[in-house]
Design an enzyme around this catalytic site. Structure first.
Site, PDB file in Angstrom:
ATOM      1  N   CYS A 120      -3.507   1.931 -16.173  1.00  0.00           N
ATOM      2  CA  CYS A 120      -4.119   0.868 -15.367  1.00  0.00           C
ATOM      3  C   CYS A 120      -5.205   1.379 -14.426  1.00  0.00           C
ATOM      4  O   CYS A 120      -5.933   0.580 -13.833  1.00  0.00           O
ATOM      5  CB  CYS A 120      -3.039   0.115 -14.588  1.00  0.00           C
ATOM      6  SG  CYS A 120      -1.890  -0.781 -15.663  1.00  0.00           S
ATOM      7  N   HIS A 262      -6.389  -3.177  -8.645  1.00  0.00           N
ATOM      8  CA  HIS A 262      -5.752  -3.426  -9.936  1.00  0.00           C
ATOM      9  C   HIS A 262      -4.789  -4.591  -9.790  1.00  0.00           C
ATOM     10  O   HIS A 262      -3.994  -4.643  -8.843  1.00  0.00           O
ATOM     11  CB  HIS A 262      -5.014  -2.168 -10.395  1.00  0.00           C
ATOM     12  CG  HIS A 262      -4.028  -2.430 -11.495  1.00  0.00           C
ATOM     13  ND1 HIS A 262      -4.365  -3.068 -12.663  1.00  0.00           N
ATOM     14  CD2 HIS A 262      -2.698  -2.146 -11.583  1.00  0.00           C
ATOM     15  CE1 HIS A 262      -3.298  -3.165 -13.427  1.00  0.00           C
ATOM     16  NE2 HIS A 262      -2.281  -2.622 -12.798  1.00  0.00           N
ATOM     17  N   ASN A 292      -1.040  -9.050 -15.547  1.00  0.00           N
ATOM     18  CA  ASN A 292      -1.507  -7.674 -15.454  1.00  0.00           C
ATOM     19  C   ASN A 292      -2.159  -7.304 -16.778  1.00  0.00           C
ATOM     20  O   ASN A 292      -1.483  -7.191 -17.799  1.00  0.00           O
ATOM     21  CB  ASN A 292      -0.317  -6.752 -15.149  1.00  0.00           C
ATOM     22  CG  ASN A 292      -0.707  -5.289 -15.004  1.00  0.00           C
ATOM     23  OD1 ASN A 292      -1.755  -4.855 -15.476  1.00  0.00           O
ATOM     24  ND2 ASN A 292       0.151  -4.519 -14.361  1.00  0.00           N
TER      25      ASN A 292
END
Length: 352
Positions: A120, A262, A292
Protein backbone atom coordinates in the site's frame (compact mmCIF):
# COMPACT_ATOMS: atom_id res chain seq x y z
CA UNK A 1 43.05 30.16 -12.93
CA UNK A 2 40.04 29.07 -14.97
CA UNK A 3 36.90 28.51 -12.92
CA UNK A 4 35.13 25.18 -13.20
CA UNK A 5 31.58 25.83 -14.43
CA UNK A 6 28.91 25.04 -11.87
CA UNK A 7 26.74 22.03 -12.58
CA UNK A 8 23.18 22.99 -13.48
CA UNK A 9 20.60 21.94 -10.93
CA UNK A 10 18.89 18.61 -11.53
CA UNK A 11 15.42 18.97 -13.02
CA UNK A 12 12.49 18.64 -10.65
CA UNK A 13 9.58 16.28 -11.28
CA UNK A 14 6.36 18.24 -11.81
CA UNK A 15 2.90 16.72 -11.68
CA UNK A 16 1.13 17.51 -14.97
CA UNK A 17 -1.53 14.81 -15.41
CA UNK A 18 -3.98 12.88 -13.23
CA UNK A 19 -6.58 10.18 -13.81
CA UNK A 20 -8.17 7.09 -12.37
CA UNK A 21 -10.45 4.17 -13.04
CA UNK A 22 -12.81 2.02 -11.01
CA UNK A 23 -14.34 -1.16 -12.42
CA UNK A 24 -18.11 -0.79 -12.96
CA UNK A 25 -19.24 -3.52 -10.57
CA UNK A 26 -20.07 -2.16 -7.10
CA UNK A 27 -20.25 -4.44 -4.06
CA UNK A 28 -22.26 -2.90 -1.23
CA UNK A 29 -22.14 -3.75 2.44
CA UNK A 30 -25.61 -5.24 2.11
CA UNK A 31 -24.35 -7.70 -0.50
CA UNK A 32 -21.49 -8.75 1.78
CA UNK A 33 -23.86 -9.09 4.74
CA UNK A 34 -25.90 -11.65 2.84
CA UNK A 35 -22.94 -14.05 2.65
CA UNK A 36 -20.87 -13.07 5.66
CA UNK A 37 -21.73 -12.89 9.34
CA UNK A 38 -21.89 -9.10 9.38
CA UNK A 39 -24.09 -6.05 8.83
CA UNK A 40 -23.82 -2.73 7.07
CA UNK A 41 -23.71 -0.95 10.45
CA UNK A 42 -20.92 -3.21 11.73
CA UNK A 43 -18.78 -2.55 8.64
CA UNK A 44 -19.36 1.21 8.63
CA UNK A 45 -18.64 1.53 12.35
CA UNK A 46 -15.28 -0.24 12.11
CA UNK A 47 -14.05 0.88 8.69
CA UNK A 48 -16.13 3.80 7.40
CA UNK A 49 -16.66 1.83 4.17
CA UNK A 50 -20.06 1.54 2.53
CA UNK A 51 -19.15 0.05 -0.86
CA UNK A 52 -16.25 -0.99 -3.05
CA UNK A 53 -15.63 -1.78 -6.73
CA UNK A 54 -14.40 -5.17 -7.99
CA UNK A 55 -13.26 -6.49 -11.34
CA UNK A 56 -15.18 -9.09 -13.31
CA UNK A 57 -13.86 -12.56 -14.21
CA UNK A 58 -11.41 -12.25 -17.08
CA UNK A 59 -10.19 -8.82 -16.03
CA UNK A 60 -6.78 -8.18 -14.47
CA UNK A 61 -4.74 -5.44 -12.85
CA UNK A 62 -3.29 -4.35 -16.19
CA UNK A 63 -6.80 -3.61 -17.47
CA UNK A 64 -7.36 -1.21 -14.58
CA UNK A 65 -3.93 0.35 -15.06
CA UNK A 66 -4.43 0.98 -18.78
CA UNK A 67 -7.72 2.76 -18.13
CA UNK A 68 -6.23 4.99 -15.44
CA UNK A 69 -3.06 5.60 -17.43
CA UNK A 70 -5.02 6.67 -20.50
CA UNK A 71 -6.92 9.25 -18.47
CA UNK A 72 -3.75 10.62 -16.88
CA UNK A 73 -2.08 10.95 -20.29
CA UNK A 74 -5.08 12.80 -21.69
CA UNK A 75 -5.04 15.08 -18.65
CA UNK A 76 -1.37 15.82 -19.34
CA UNK A 77 -2.16 16.72 -22.95
CA UNK A 78 0.50 14.51 -24.53
CA UNK A 79 0.71 10.73 -24.81
CA UNK A 80 4.52 10.51 -25.06
CA UNK A 81 6.41 9.34 -21.97
CA UNK A 82 9.84 7.83 -21.46
CA UNK A 83 9.00 5.47 -18.61
CA UNK A 84 5.99 3.66 -17.16
CA UNK A 85 5.97 2.59 -13.50
CA UNK A 86 3.24 0.37 -12.08
CA UNK A 87 2.95 0.06 -8.31
CA UNK A 88 0.98 -3.07 -7.46
CA UNK A 89 0.60 -6.01 -5.11
CA UNK A 90 -1.54 -7.94 -7.59
CA UNK A 91 0.48 -8.19 -10.82
CA UNK A 92 -1.06 -10.01 -13.76
CA UNK A 93 1.62 -12.67 -13.38
CA UNK A 94 4.61 -13.33 -11.15
CA UNK A 95 6.68 -13.09 -14.34
CA UNK A 96 6.89 -10.87 -16.35
CA UNK A 97 6.21 -7.52 -14.70
CA UNK A 98 2.87 -5.86 -15.41
CA UNK A 99 4.25 -2.46 -16.45
CA UNK A 100 5.47 -3.53 -19.94
CA UNK A 101 2.01 -4.99 -20.63
CA UNK A 102 0.41 -1.72 -19.54
CA UNK A 103 2.84 0.33 -21.65
CA UNK A 104 2.00 -1.77 -24.70
CA UNK A 105 -1.71 -1.38 -24.00
CA UNK A 106 -1.25 2.40 -24.03
CA UNK A 107 0.75 2.35 -27.27
CA UNK A 108 3.98 3.13 -25.41
CA UNK A 109 6.03 0.17 -26.64
CA UNK A 110 9.71 1.09 -26.32
CA UNK A 111 9.34 3.09 -23.12
CA UNK A 112 11.14 1.84 -20.03
CA UNK A 113 8.65 -0.05 -17.86
CA UNK A 114 8.91 -1.71 -14.46
CA UNK A 115 6.85 -2.60 -11.38
CA UNK A 116 7.24 -1.34 -7.82
CA UNK A 117 6.26 -3.74 -5.02
CA UNK A 118 5.77 -1.88 -1.74
CA UNK A 119 2.15 -2.96 -1.12
CA UNK A 120 0.00 0.00 0.00
CA UNK A 121 3.04 2.31 0.09
CA UNK A 122 3.69 1.50 -3.56
CA UNK A 123 2.48 4.79 -4.99
CA UNK A 124 4.77 6.87 -2.75
CA UNK A 125 7.73 4.58 -3.52
CA UNK A 126 6.85 4.80 -7.21
CA UNK A 127 6.67 8.58 -6.95
CA UNK A 128 10.20 8.65 -5.50
CA UNK A 129 11.36 6.38 -8.35
CA UNK A 130 9.82 8.67 -10.96
CA UNK A 131 11.42 11.73 -9.35
CA UNK A 132 14.77 9.93 -9.42
CA UNK A 133 14.48 9.06 -13.12
CA UNK A 134 13.73 12.67 -13.98
CA UNK A 135 16.43 14.12 -11.72
CA UNK A 136 19.01 11.76 -13.25
CA UNK A 137 18.06 12.78 -16.76
CA UNK A 138 16.99 9.23 -17.66
CA UNK A 139 13.44 10.39 -18.43
CA UNK A 140 11.73 13.69 -19.21
CA UNK A 141 8.21 12.39 -18.66
CA UNK A 142 7.06 9.46 -16.51
CA UNK A 143 3.67 7.78 -16.18
CA UNK A 144 3.17 6.39 -12.66
CA UNK A 145 0.20 4.11 -12.00
CA UNK A 146 -0.96 2.59 -8.74
CA UNK A 147 -3.21 -0.37 -9.54
CA UNK A 148 -4.51 -3.24 -7.44
CA UNK A 149 -7.17 -5.93 -7.71
CA UNK A 150 -7.34 -7.19 -4.15
CA UNK A 151 -10.49 -9.16 -4.92
CA UNK A 152 -8.18 -11.64 -6.67
CA UNK A 153 -6.16 -12.41 -3.52
CA UNK A 154 -8.58 -11.81 -0.63
CA UNK A 155 -10.60 -14.85 0.49
CA UNK A 156 -14.24 -13.87 -0.20
CA UNK A 157 -15.24 -15.72 2.99
CA UNK A 158 -12.73 -13.84 5.15
CA UNK A 159 -14.96 -11.34 6.93
CA UNK A 160 -12.06 -9.34 8.35
CA UNK A 161 -10.55 -8.52 4.95
CA UNK A 162 -13.34 -8.99 2.39
CA UNK A 163 -15.15 -5.96 3.82
CA UNK A 164 -12.13 -3.67 3.50
CA UNK A 165 -10.58 -4.06 0.07
CA UNK A 166 -11.65 -2.92 -3.38
CA UNK A 167 -10.14 -2.79 -6.85
CA UNK A 168 -9.05 0.25 -8.83
CA UNK A 169 -6.24 2.24 -10.41
CA UNK A 170 -5.00 5.83 -10.20
CA UNK A 171 -2.28 7.46 -12.27
CA UNK A 172 -0.18 10.61 -12.57
CA UNK A 173 2.12 12.00 -15.23
CA UNK A 174 5.29 13.79 -14.14
CA UNK A 175 7.49 15.96 -16.35
CA UNK A 176 10.87 17.60 -15.96
CA UNK A 177 10.57 21.14 -14.67
CA UNK A 178 11.68 23.62 -12.02
CA UNK A 179 11.66 23.06 -8.26
CA UNK A 180 9.65 26.22 -7.60
CA UNK A 181 6.84 25.32 -10.01
CA UNK A 182 3.41 24.35 -8.73
CA UNK A 183 3.21 20.59 -8.93
CA UNK A 184 6.89 20.01 -8.21
CA UNK A 185 7.26 17.02 -5.91
CA UNK A 186 9.48 17.97 -3.02
CA UNK A 187 10.76 16.12 0.00
CA UNK A 188 10.38 12.39 0.69
CA UNK A 189 10.58 10.15 3.72
CA UNK A 190 10.73 6.38 3.05
CA UNK A 191 11.24 3.46 5.41
CA UNK A 192 10.72 -0.24 6.04
CA UNK A 193 10.86 -2.94 8.72
CA UNK A 194 11.13 -6.42 7.25
CA UNK A 195 11.16 -8.03 10.69
CA UNK A 196 7.37 -7.59 10.69
CA UNK A 197 6.61 -9.05 7.27
CA UNK A 198 4.20 -11.47 8.95
CA UNK A 199 1.69 -8.70 9.73
CA UNK A 200 0.59 -8.29 6.09
CA UNK A 201 1.31 -11.04 3.60
CA UNK A 202 0.35 -13.64 1.05
CA UNK A 203 2.39 -16.54 2.40
CA UNK A 204 2.60 -18.85 -0.62
CA UNK A 205 3.36 -18.32 -4.28
CA UNK A 206 6.92 -17.01 -4.05
CA UNK A 207 10.28 -18.75 -3.74
CA UNK A 208 10.16 -18.80 0.07
CA UNK A 209 6.95 -20.83 0.36
CA UNK A 210 5.67 -22.73 -2.65
CA UNK A 211 1.90 -23.31 -2.84
CA UNK A 212 0.94 -26.56 -1.14
CA UNK A 213 -1.95 -28.75 -2.28
CA UNK A 214 -5.27 -29.03 -0.49
CA UNK A 215 -7.15 -26.66 1.80
CA UNK A 216 -4.07 -25.32 3.60
CA UNK A 217 -2.52 -24.42 0.27
CA UNK A 218 -5.66 -22.51 -0.68
CA UNK A 219 -5.44 -20.42 2.46
CA UNK A 220 -1.72 -19.82 1.96
CA UNK A 221 -2.42 -18.16 -1.37
CA UNK A 222 -4.84 -15.66 0.13
CA UNK A 223 -4.04 -12.27 1.61
CA UNK A 224 -3.76 -12.19 5.41
CA UNK A 225 -3.46 -9.27 7.81
CA UNK A 226 -3.23 -9.03 11.59
CA UNK A 227 -5.53 -6.06 11.91
CA UNK A 228 -4.97 -4.84 15.48
CA UNK A 229 -1.19 -4.82 15.17
CA UNK A 230 -1.35 -3.29 11.69
CA UNK A 231 -3.55 -0.48 13.02
CA UNK A 232 -1.01 0.41 15.70
CA UNK A 233 1.97 0.31 13.32
CA UNK A 234 0.12 2.21 10.58
CA UNK A 235 -0.81 5.13 12.83
CA UNK A 236 2.64 5.32 14.44
CA UNK A 237 4.66 4.97 11.24
CA UNK A 238 2.56 7.29 9.08
CA UNK A 239 2.56 10.05 11.69
CA UNK A 240 6.31 9.71 12.34
CA UNK A 241 7.10 9.70 8.61
CA UNK A 242 5.00 12.82 8.04
CA UNK A 243 6.62 14.64 10.96
CA UNK A 244 10.13 13.75 9.82
CA UNK A 245 9.53 14.94 6.29
CA UNK A 246 7.79 18.14 7.36
CA UNK A 247 10.79 18.90 9.57
CA UNK A 248 13.22 18.33 6.70
CA UNK A 249 11.16 20.58 4.45
CA UNK A 250 10.80 23.31 7.06
CA UNK A 251 7.01 22.98 7.04
CA UNK A 252 4.78 23.14 10.08
CA UNK A 253 1.60 21.11 10.34
CA UNK A 254 -0.36 24.36 9.95
CA UNK A 255 1.24 24.76 6.51
CA UNK A 256 -0.57 21.64 5.25
CA UNK A 257 -3.78 22.47 3.38
CA UNK A 258 -4.69 18.94 2.34
CA UNK A 259 -3.66 15.64 3.94
CA UNK A 260 -3.99 12.70 1.54
CA UNK A 261 -3.12 9.46 3.34
CA UNK A 262 -3.36 5.90 2.13
CA UNK A 263 -7.05 5.04 2.32
CA UNK A 264 -6.68 2.04 4.65
CA UNK A 265 -9.89 2.70 6.57
CA UNK A 266 -11.50 5.75 8.12
CA UNK A 267 -10.35 4.96 11.65
CA UNK A 268 -6.69 4.90 10.63
CA UNK A 269 -7.05 8.09 8.57
CA UNK A 270 -8.62 9.96 11.48
CA UNK A 271 -6.17 8.53 14.02
CA UNK A 272 -3.15 9.66 11.97
CA UNK A 273 -4.64 13.13 11.56
CA UNK A 274 -5.29 13.36 15.29
CA UNK A 275 -1.76 12.15 16.04
CA UNK A 276 -0.46 14.97 13.82
CA UNK A 277 -2.93 17.44 15.37
CA UNK A 278 -4.23 18.12 11.89
CA UNK A 279 -7.88 19.25 11.59
CA UNK A 280 -10.07 16.52 10.10
CA UNK A 281 -11.52 18.95 7.57
CA UNK A 282 -8.12 18.98 5.85
CA UNK A 283 -8.18 15.20 5.33
CA UNK A 284 -8.97 13.92 1.84
CA UNK A 285 -10.86 10.63 1.90
CA UNK A 286 -12.92 8.55 -0.53
CA UNK A 287 -12.56 5.24 1.32
CA UNK A 288 -16.29 5.17 2.06
CA UNK A 289 -17.19 4.48 -1.57
CA UNK A 290 -14.12 2.61 -2.87
CA UNK A 291 -12.64 0.79 0.13
CA UNK A 292 -8.92 0.16 0.49
CA UNK A 293 -7.52 0.00 -3.05
CA UNK A 294 -3.89 -0.56 -2.06
CA UNK A 295 -1.35 1.28 -4.20
CA UNK A 296 -4.21 2.93 -6.09
CA UNK A 297 -5.66 4.61 -3.03
CA UNK A 298 -3.69 7.87 -2.95
CA UNK A 299 -3.97 8.75 -6.67
CA UNK A 300 -7.67 7.78 -6.64
CA UNK A 301 -8.21 10.03 -3.62
CA UNK A 302 -6.39 12.85 -5.41
CA UNK A 303 -8.51 12.38 -8.53
CA UNK A 304 -11.69 12.29 -6.46
CA UNK A 305 -10.79 15.45 -4.54
CA UNK A 306 -9.78 17.32 -7.70
CA UNK A 307 -13.02 16.32 -9.45
CA UNK A 308 -15.04 17.60 -6.47
CA UNK A 309 -13.05 20.86 -6.36
CA UNK A 310 -11.86 20.16 -2.82
CA UNK A 311 -8.25 20.07 -4.04
CA UNK A 312 -7.43 23.38 -5.67
CA UNK A 313 -4.32 24.90 -7.29
CA UNK A 314 -1.91 26.26 -4.72
CA UNK A 315 -2.93 23.84 -1.98
CA UNK A 316 0.01 22.45 -0.01
CA UNK A 317 -0.44 18.69 -0.02
CA UNK A 318 0.97 16.03 2.29
CA UNK A 319 0.90 12.40 1.08
CA UNK A 320 1.51 9.58 3.58
CA UNK A 321 1.21 5.81 3.23
CA UNK A 322 1.80 2.55 5.08
CA UNK A 323 1.78 -1.02 3.81
CA UNK A 324 3.11 -4.54 3.99
CA UNK A 325 6.81 -5.09 4.23
CA UNK A 326 6.41 -3.26 6.50
CA UNK A 327 6.86 -0.12 4.41
CA UNK A 328 5.93 3.52 4.85
CA UNK A 329 6.55 6.82 3.12
CA UNK A 330 5.55 10.46 2.72
CA UNK A 331 5.89 13.18 0.09
CA UNK A 332 5.09 16.88 -0.33
CA UNK A 333 3.93 19.02 -3.23
CA UNK A 334 1.98 22.16 -4.04
CA UNK A 335 -1.06 21.31 -6.14
CA UNK A 336 -0.89 22.56 -9.77
CA UNK A 337 -3.56 23.68 -12.23
CA UNK A 338 -4.83 20.51 -13.95
CA UNK A 339 -7.86 19.60 -16.06
CA UNK A 340 -10.56 18.26 -13.75
CA UNK A 341 -10.18 14.45 -13.85
CA UNK A 342 -12.80 11.75 -13.62
CA UNK A 343 -12.44 8.10 -12.73
CA UNK A 344 -16.10 7.12 -12.79
CA UNK A 345 -16.83 3.82 -14.55
CA UNK A 346 -18.38 3.55 -18.02
CA UNK A 347 -17.05 6.95 -19.08
CA UNK A 348 -15.32 5.82 -22.26
CA UNK A 349 -16.05 9.04 -24.16
CA UNK A 350 -13.45 11.77 -23.72
CA UNK A 351 -12.05 10.48 -20.41
CA UNK A 352 -9.95 13.13 -18.71
Amino acid sequence: MPRTPACPPAPAAVLCGLGGWLPPRVVTNEELARRLDTTDAWIRTRTGIGSRHVIEPGQATSDLAVQAGRRALLSAGDGAVDAVIVATTTPDRSCPATAPVVAAGLGLTGAAAFDVGAVCTGFVYGLASAVGLIAAGVARRVLLIGADAYSTIVDPEDRANAIIFGDGAGAVVLRAGEADEPGAVGHFDLGSDGTREDLIMVAAGGSRQRPSPGEDGRRDRHFSMRGKEVYRHAVTRMAASARSMLGDAGWKIDDVDRFVPHQANLRIIHSVAEELQLPLDRCVSNVGTVGNTGAASIPLALADAASRDTLRPGARVLLTAFGGGLTWGSALLTWPELPVPTYRPHEEKNPA
